[in-house]
Write an enzyme that holds these catalytic residues in place. Structure first.
Site, PDB file in Angstrom:
ATOM      1  N   ASP A   1      -2.756   1.225 -11.845  1.00 36.42           N
ATOM      2  CA  ASP A   1      -1.749   1.159 -12.906  1.00 36.42           C
ATOM      3  C   ASP A   1      -2.216   1.782 -14.222  1.00 36.42           C
ATOM      4  O   ASP A   1      -1.558   2.683 -14.755  1.00 36.42           O
ATOM      5  CB  ASP A   1      -1.295  -0.283 -13.131  1.00 36.42           C
ATOM      6  CG  ASP A   1      -0.134  -0.658 -12.218  1.00 36.42           C
ATOM      7  OD1 ASP A   1       0.310   0.215 -11.448  1.00 36.42           O
ATOM      8  OD2 ASP A   1       0.315  -1.810 -12.260  1.00 36.42           O
TER       9      ASP A   1
ATOM     10  N   ASP B   1      15.181  31.927 -35.700  1.00 35.26           N
ATOM     11  CA  ASP B   1      15.720  32.406 -36.973  1.00 35.26           C
ATOM     12  C   ASP B   1      14.577  32.971 -37.811  1.00 35.26           C
ATOM     13  O   ASP B   1      13.463  32.442 -37.790  1.00 35.26           O
ATOM     14  CB  ASP B   1      16.348  31.248 -37.748  1.00 35.26           C
ATOM     15  CG  ASP B   1      17.740  30.938 -37.266  1.00 35.26           C
ATOM     16  OD1 ASP B   1      18.429  31.866 -36.833  1.00 35.26           O
ATOM     17  OD2 ASP B   1      18.118  29.764 -37.309  1.00 35.26           O
TER      18      ASP B   1
ATOM     19  N   ALA C   1       0.816  -1.211   0.000  1.00 32.29           N
ATOM     20  CA  ALA C   1       0.000   0.000   0.000  1.00 32.29           C
ATOM     21  C   ALA C   1       0.848   1.259   0.000  1.00 32.29           C
ATOM     22  O   ALA C   1       0.467   2.279  -0.571  1.00 32.29           O
ATOM     23  CB  ALA C   1      -0.916  -0.013   1.238  1.00 32.29           C
TER      24      ALA C   1
ATOM     25  N   ASP D   1      25.907  27.130 -35.519  1.00 30.59           N
ATOM     26  CA  ASP D   1      24.825  27.288 -34.548  1.00 30.59           C
ATOM     27  C   ASP D   1      24.911  26.276 -33.413  1.00 30.59           C
ATOM     28  O   ASP D   1      24.244  26.441 -32.385  1.00 30.59           O
ATOM     29  CB  ASP D   1      23.456  27.117 -35.236  1.00 30.59           C
ATOM     30  CG  ASP D   1      23.150  28.244 -36.208  1.00 30.59           C
ATOM     31  OD1 ASP D   1      23.716  29.334 -36.022  1.00 30.59           O
ATOM     32  OD2 ASP D   1      22.366  28.025 -37.139  1.00 30.59           O
TER      33      ASP D   1
ATOM     34  N   ASP E   1      20.421  26.032 -37.590  1.00 35.00           N
ATOM     35  CA  ASP E   1      20.515  25.002 -38.623  1.00 35.00           C
ATOM     36  C   ASP E   1      21.933  24.726 -39.091  1.00 35.00           C
ATOM     37  O   ASP E   1      22.188  23.731 -39.754  1.00 35.00           O
ATOM     38  CB  ASP E   1      19.657  25.382 -39.840  1.00 35.00           C
ATOM     39  CG  ASP E   1      20.056  26.727 -40.429  1.00 35.00           C
ATOM     40  OD1 ASP E   1      21.025  27.338 -39.939  1.00 35.00           O
ATOM     41  OD2 ASP E   1      19.397  27.169 -41.387  1.00 35.00           O
TER      42      ASP E   1
END
Length: 841
Positions: free
Chosen positions: A684, A308, A262, A590, A586
């Site tokens: 569950d 960007d 429990a 960067d 990109d």
């Protein structure tokens, strides 16, 4: 792109056959967890160990039926766990497949991107700066190819690579799987894949690497450990108290096991795996790949989003719309739809813009120049498909311009043609123009930029011989003209930025464009750039120290003329002032900024491999609106984690209380291991599947970002969960005490258990929303919730009215009125909490 017939790579059929023969191009150890592994790990969980111990104890006591039922429940809970873990593993595997490195190869004469795992021996790789090399290969041709081989050698200095025909020995033309192309471009033939590659032979070392646990998991692990120690101590105390007071040590052992079951909230670790993993899978459906699950924790806390301009806020669909040549200071608008012809004075400008670009462009601006030439100069002497590129000069932080040196088809003895393009100020610098000419060009640039156009300059030169200058400045350049390119704003950007504003997220646009261009685009996107302090240029940034920049960035909405290397300083300045920063990027340059940001966002379409690997998140469609959707979903996932964990703690309080208090009060035992195993069948799926399917709260993007330092489960959230649990415990305990006054012991136990189960279901409904009422939440669809509720009520009815099952649970029959009373009490146990939510609203 169609390649020359000299080398069209493999055919699709050849590649498929080699893939079958050699297997996928993956390293040893890249295996998914199978059901057997998941089952073994699950059975080692404390909860299952306790269930098995209780079942074994019943068998020892000679209670075969009770023992077999407990073992049967172990199998049912295990099946549920396997289903959920399997679903999670499938989601993670799908993410791994999508985020695995991509390779650009030639198949059937066509260039195409494929998964790195599908690369085979003999494939022709097309390599560019920033690519992670997918397999061992031999370089066939290339320009300025340098590879970072530190993964294999530990040496951080890039290694120069030469084409096989030019290399003095084979080692200089060999490229290795997993290494990074830091500069140049070329083509290479694959020689080894997977385990047969150089990294594959030493891949055993990679299997020993352990993924770092997220802060949230570490925080929760500490909580679970604390509760485990409490459970152990309380169970030992109960066993000693029960055995000492009643002399029934076997009963004491069963009561101790029940209490331990429990008190152990092993579901915490389940939801911390299931909800983020399935959330990441949901994000992938929104064109957002999560490379690091822990980033989902941070998404909802993001306070500044640095984006960007090109391709993220705009469509990355460049079109040349204006041309300028210094003769007569003429500016001409380009009309593709009409029948206009391009005046002769502009032919050289278009010609040299193409010569300064790559022959097979990937960059949208260079594609725009080629499209302009094909439209207006087709079948003229200004297009030179048969010329040979002899030398290249790339962009550098010091000079934002690039140059190509060409040899005309006529052959030796002719002067080479040099074409340069780049930022207008860089081209002006290369041409060494006088002040009046510079002022005239600057005025033209300002006029074009004020219309939101991206402006590039073009220059020309000639050079005799092949003793190439070290610097572009050593050529005698002449200014040719300017090109203005339009890149339309994405249609959804205005709404996305407004949504960020309402969510308390500040958007900072970062661009390499001229300040006037950046201001025009920002105004179209409805970013606040009216005040001068809202716009910061790269030149201004360079003049500020770190403390000044941190102070300035608190007001900035647009950063213009920013070099990639300056992005890192922007991220660090924002972090220094306490912001939680998401940064897009990109390129190779960067990567440091993406890694430094709390959430690095790489472009999946145009981004380099190194940018994707440095980032936590990859945008498949390079769209700013996708980042906003990711923030929304990140907040939803975090909300659902908190709801699930509140429910778990709340529901364990009455279960633990009913396992302990009746014994201490001298009452008959109410909960046995079988009862708690039944409750686990509800808990569950509720904590993982029900709450994972909960939709976003209506105000999810109207709240400020949460405090990233605040724990997920502490303070008021923890207190309210405990109060919820204590409320249910008080009602269930009262129900048992009251039922015992007129019912037999088995019937009173059934009455209390029915109240507890209904209280458990009511807790699920009550925790579905943190602010709206329980009645309002009933209108929000969640099919899984109703499935779990229906199955729970059906199983409860079976335990109450199926004689052999009722006997196993130590129950006696209840009348319809008794059941209705228990249901009403169970619902009443959470109604007081609805009053608290109403008061908070």
């Amino acid at each position: 792109m169609v390649l020359p017939a000299t080398d069209e790579g493999l055919t699709a059929a050849q590649a498929a056959q080699r893939l079958r023969d050699d297997g996928p191009n993956v390293l040893p150890g890249e295996q998914r967890r199978g059901l057997r592994v998941i089952a073994r790990e699950t059975l080692q969980e404390p909860m299952f160990m306790l269930l098995l111990a209780a079942g074994a104890l019943y068998l020892v006591l000679g209670d075969l039926q009770e023992g077999l039922i407990l073992f049967g429940l172990v199998l049912v809970v295990l099946a549920l766990t396997l289903y959920q873990e399997g679903k999670t593993e499938h989601a993670l595997a799908a993410l791994r497949d999508m985020t695995s490195p991509r390779a650009r190869v030639v198949r059937d004469g066509q260039a195409q991107r494929i998964a790195g795992a599908d690369v085979v021996c003999g494939d022709l790789l097309l390599l560019a700066e920033g690519d992670r090399i997918a397999a061992d290969a031999i370089l066939l041709d290339g320009s300025d190819v340098q590879a970072d081989e530190s993964l294999l050698t530990g040496e951080s200095v890039p290694v120069l690579k030469l084409a096989a025909a030019d290399a003095p020995d084979e080692t200089q033309s060999r490229l290795f799987s997993g290494t990074l192309l830091v500069s140049g471009h070329g083509t290479a033939r694959v020689t080894a894949t997977g385990a047969r590659s150089e990294i594959g032979r030493i891949g055993a070392a990679l299997e020993s690497l352990v993924s770092e646990r997220s802060p949230l998991k570490l925080q929760t692990a500490r909580l679970v450990r604390l509760l485990a120690f409490i459970a152990l101590g309380a169970s030992l105390f109960l066993i000693l108290a029960y055995g000492g007071l009643r002399g029934d040590w076997l009963g004491a052992l069963l009561a101790g096991i029940a209490l331990a079951m429990a008190l152990l909230p092993q579901e915490f670790t389940v939801v911390l795996t299931v909800l983020p993993a399935l959330g990441a899978w949901r994000l992938s459906k929104e064109k957002v790949l999560t490379r690091r699950i822990a980033a989902i924790e941070t998404l909802g806390a993001t306070s500044v989003l640095c984006a960007d301009k090109t391709g993220t806020l705009t469509e990355n669909r460049m079109t040349v719309t204006q041309l300028y040549v210094p003769d007569g200071a003429t500016v001409m608008s380009v009309d593709y739809a009409g029948t206009m012809e391009l005046p002769e004075s502009f032919h050289t400008l278009v010609e040299y813009s193409i010569l300064a670009s790559v022959a097979d462009p990937f960059d949208p601006m260079e594609k725009a120049f080629h499209r302009l030439g094909q439209h207006f100069l087709k079948n003229t002497e200004h297009l030179h498909h048969d010329w040979t590129l002899r030398q290249e000069y790339g962009l550098t932080p010091q000079l934002r311009a690039m140059s190509h040196v060409w040899q005309a088809v006529e052959g030796d003895g002719k002067a080479h043609v040099v074409a340069a393009k780049g930022a207008p100020e860089a081209i002006v610098d290369l041409c060494h123009l006088a002040a009046p000419a510079q002022a005239q060009i600057a005025a033209a640039v300002d006029a074009m930029a004020a219309s939101g156009l991206r402006v590039l300059g073009v220059a020309q030169a000639s050079f005799v011989g092949e003793d190439w200058p070290a610097l572009e400045h050593d050529f005698e350049f002449e200014f040719v003209g300017l090109l203005g390119l339009a890149d339309p704003l994405r249609a959804e950007i205005v709404d996305a930025i407004a949504e960020c504003r309402s969510a308390g997220i500040r958007v900072v646009m970062i661009t390499g464009d001229y300040p006037a261009t950046a201001r025009a685009i920002a105004q179209a996107a409805q970013l606040d750039v009216n005040a001068p302090e809202r716009l910061l240029s790269g030149d201004e940034l360079a003049q500020l120290d770190d403390a000044e920049l941190s102070q300035r960035m608190q007001e900035v909405s647009v950063c213009a003329r920013i070099a990639p290397a300056q992005k890192l300083r922007i991220v660090q300045a924002l972090k220094q002032s306490g912001e939680i920063v998401a940064m897009t990027g990109d390129g190779v340059n960067d990567a440091p900024a993406l890694k430094a940001a709390h959430v690095g966002v790489a472009m999946g379409g145009r981004g380099t491999d190194v940018a994707r690997e440095a980032a936590s998140i990859v945008l498949l469609d390079d769209n700013f609106a996708s980042i906003v959707r990711a923030v929304r979903l990140g907040r939803r996932i975090f909300d659902n984690l908190r709801k699930s964990m509140s429910y778990i703690l709340a529901v364990h309080v009455p279960i633990a209380g009913m396992a302990l208090l009746p014994v201490l009060l001298g009452w008959p035992t109410v909960l046995f291991p079988l009862h708690i195993a039944f409750l686990e069948l509800v808990i569950d799926p509720a904590c993982s599947m029900v709450f994972e399917n909960e939709p976003s709260e209506s105000d999810v993007m109207q709240r400020p970002p949460r405090d990233a330092q605040a724990p997920l489960f502490a303070g008021m959230t923890l207190l309210l969960a405990l109060l919820q649990g204590l409320g249910v415990l008080a009602v269930v305990l009262g129900a048992y005490a009251w039922g015992a006054t007129w019912l037999s012991e088995p019937a009173a136990r059934a009455f209390a258990f029915c109240t507890l189960v209904i209280g458990n279901v009511a807790l699920i409904f009550s925790n579905r929303t943190g602010s709206a009422s329980l009645w309002a939440s009933l209108r929000v669809p969640n099919r899984t919730l109703w499935t779990v509720t229906g199955v729970t009520l059906g199983l409860l009815a079976l335990t109450l009215y199926l004689p052999w099952l009722r006997k196993l649970f130590f129950f006696a029959p209840l009348s319809g009125l008794d059941v209705l009373t228990a249901v009403a009490l169970g619902m009443l146990s959470v109604l007081w909490f609805e009053a608290i939510k109403l008061a908070r609203r």
